[in-house]
Design an enzyme around this catalytic site. Structure first.
Site, mmCIF file in Angstrom:
data_model
loop_
_atom_site.group_PDB
_atom_site.id
_atom_site.type_symbol
_atom_site.label_atom_id
_atom_site.label_comp_id
_atom_site.label_asym_id
_atom_site.label_seq_id
_atom_site.Cartn_x
_atom_site.Cartn_y
_atom_site.Cartn_z
ATOM 1 C CB CYS A 120 -1.056 0.029 1.367
ATOM 2 S SG CYS A 120 -1.859 -1.412 1.510
ATOM 3 N N GLY B 149 -0.042 0.804 -4.794
ATOM 4 C CA GLY B 149 -1.112 -0.147 -4.413
ATOM 5 C C GLY B 149 -2.187 0.342 -5.664
ATOM 6 C CG ASN C 206 3.169 0.587 3.197
ATOM 7 O OD1 ASN C 206 4.331 1.019 2.950
ATOM 8 N ND2 ASN C 206 3.032 -0.525 2.618
ATOM 9 N N GLY C 207 1.876 -2.252 4.877
ATOM 10 C CA GLY C 207 2.779 -3.216 5.703
ATOM 11 C C GLY C 207 1.846 -4.490 5.562
ATOM 12 C CE1 TYR D 264 9.328 -3.117 -10.249
ATOM 13 C CE2 TYR D 264 8.132 -3.596 -8.268
ATOM 14 C CZ TYR D 264 8.023 -3.303 -9.740
ATOM 15 O OH TYR D 264 7.011 -3.552 -10.291
#
Length: 520
Positions: A23, A50, A124-125, A301
């Site tokens: 995310c 995301g 996020n995670g 990346y």
């Protein structure tokens, strides 16, 4: 007729998805500003993190309004929907699913309310003890505790039954709990704890130490913006300051999102830190000792090349990776080309260090993106050609070095090598700007399982033969770490070496840890 799934051309090869970050999160506190539009443009900058759903929550000081839908940011929001989101605080989110299915109920920001407070949260995670946390919601009431969580459980951080599922929660006081994500469980714990501990800040400070795994959070109540990062700091999270108006505050997954909205970088949220932002300014408290393990794949990346992590610009990092790759795996060739766009910085570095000319050999169709037109079988067979097309005049009669960021299943590289040979490449040498990805990630990247990772069961020579290249070289783990200019001990390298900084129980692996009973 089958329903269009939107996945025809989302990736270079639909059967070989690249690593996906869970995310992107964005938050802003700025009275007098159009915070919904700031959040919208912040999400645009984070869209790569995301692409399954997007949402924005806004508070006007009295109530929180949430707008979220499945799809890309530009598909979810338009001028009328943004105009309806009025307030001084916003939390925004774009999602790839890692825990919980890709459905509307799991889109974020999540939202929970009680008679005294409401919370909207973006995450996020990926938590690695989701069932344990869910079980805490099911304990019998015990005095001044968050929604039935006992103080003894808070103290030791271990519930009596770590097997809770979504149906358990529906049957035990959470009838509207339709979501199946780790984020919803965490939100429920925080909003429930706010009444017991005198507010959201104190509740978060007590509950976050119980969560294990990766979490970079942006969340808010009606009057305050919060940000928090797990003790390992797996995922990036930064703080910025707006130069205009009241000099509001911004938090975001990447510095690039700060740039887009005109916010100056202040600093990173530290591992184990809880940040509070309101009219009194920025306040900080440590809820757990820091034990940094920043994701190494962010440097390879995941994050944008115009982002900075740990004081190191990622474009410069990736160019340096390419230089080191050229030193480790030279090639006799006529041209270095990238797989656009993820392989571009490393290809530049490879060309610089090797002295081989750099050029564009593959053209990417940037406007295909997601489509909701159901593809025919004939179109499906085109595969990667829907996204990439080779420049025949550039490739024909030349020995080519093609640089990419990583290999997951190998299907994409196999198709690229075949395509380059079809247009007349004499030789194709593949160079990869990361070590072999052998292990899945449980901290917020939607990697394939180990069985699906080609490097999980094949040697480098076997992979070379499978993709049809004349040679194949991966940058070594040691050289990759050196290129980041970060201490090796502060980086998570689990997808490369299988050493997981936070243990993950088998029952906590996969997207469906809360779902089996719900779908039975």
């Amino acid at each position: 007729m089958a329903k269009p799934d939107g996945r025809l051309t989302h990736d270079l090869d639909p059967n070989d998805r690249p690593p996906r970050d869970a995310c992107g999160v964005f938050g802003v506190w700025s009275p007098g500003e159009d915070v919904a539009k700031l959040a919208y443009f912040g999400l645009h900058a984070l869209q790569h993190r995301g692409q399954e759903s997007a949402g924005i929550a806004v508070s006007d000081g009295r109530r929180i309004v949430v707008h979220k839908e499945m799809g890309l940011v530009a598909q979810v929001f338009d001028e009328p929907s943004l105009t309806a989101l009025r307030g001084d605080i916003a939390v925004a989110h774009c999602r790839y699913s890692t825990t919980g299915a890709s459905v509307w109920a799991n889109a974020q920001p999540t939202f929970r309310s009680t008679p005294t407070v409401s919370v909207a949260l973006g995450h996020n995670g990926n938590l690695t003890n989701t069932r344990e946390l869910a079980a805490m919601l099911l304990l019998p009431p015990g005095g001044a505790t968050p929604r039935g969580m006992s103080d003894a459980v808070l103290a030791r951080g271990t519930p009596p039954d770590p097997r809770a599922t979504i149906s358990d929660m529906r049957d035990n006081g959470y009838p509207t709990m339709n979501a199946t994500s780790d984020t919803d469980v965490l939100t429920e714990l925080i909003v429930g704890g706010a009444a017991a501990y005198g507010g959201v800040e104190e509740a978060a400070a007590r509950i976050l130490p119980l969560a294990r795994g990766a979490y970079s959070l942006a969340f808010m109540d009606e009057n305050t913006l919060y940000a928090a990062r797990d003790p390992q700091g797996f995922r990036p999270l930064v703080i910025g300051r707006l130069a205009t108006g009241t000099g509001g505050w911004v938090v975001a997954s990447e510095t690039a999102a700060l740039d887009i909205v005109g916010a100056a970088f202040v600093r990173e949220v530290e591992p184990g830190e809880l940040i509070t932002l309101d009219e009194r300014g920025l306040r900080s408290r440590t809820f757990a000792p820091a034990a940094p393990k920043v994701c190494l794949f962010e440097y390879v990346y995941l994050a944008r090349p115009d982002t900075t992590i740990g004081g190191r610009g990622l474009h410069a990092t990736r160019v340096e990776i390419g230089r080191r790759l050229a030193a480790e795996y030279p090639a006799e060739a006529d041209l270095v080309i990238p797989v656009p766009e993820s392989g571009t910085p490393a290809a530049i570095g490879y060309a610089e260090a090797s002295g081989i000319p750099y050029g564009q050999g593959l053209v990417k169709n940037s406007y295909v993106g997601r489509t909701f037109i159901q593809p025919s079988q004939t179109i499906r067979k085109l595969g990667i050609r829907l996204k990439l097309n080779p420049l025949r005049d550039v490739i024909a009669g030349r020995r080519i070095v093609v640089v990419d960021d990583s290999i997951v299943r190998g299907n994409t590289q196999q198709a690229i090598v075949a395509m380059l040979r079809e247009v007349g490449a004499l030789e194709v040498h593949v160079r990869i700007a990361s070590p072999p990805v052998k292990w899945p990630c449980f901290y917020g990247i939607d990697f394939a399982t180990r069985d699906e990772l080609i490097a999980g069961h094949c040697s480098v020579e076997e992979i070379r033969a499978a993709i049809g290249a004349d040679s194949l070289g991966y940058v070594s783990l040691e050289e990759l770490v050196e290129a980041t200019e970060q201490p090796a001990a502060s980086l998570c390298r689990a997808c490369f070496d299988g050493k997981y900084p936070v243990p993950v129980a088998d029952s906590e692996r996969g997207k469906s840890v809360l779902e089996p009973a719900a779908s039975a």
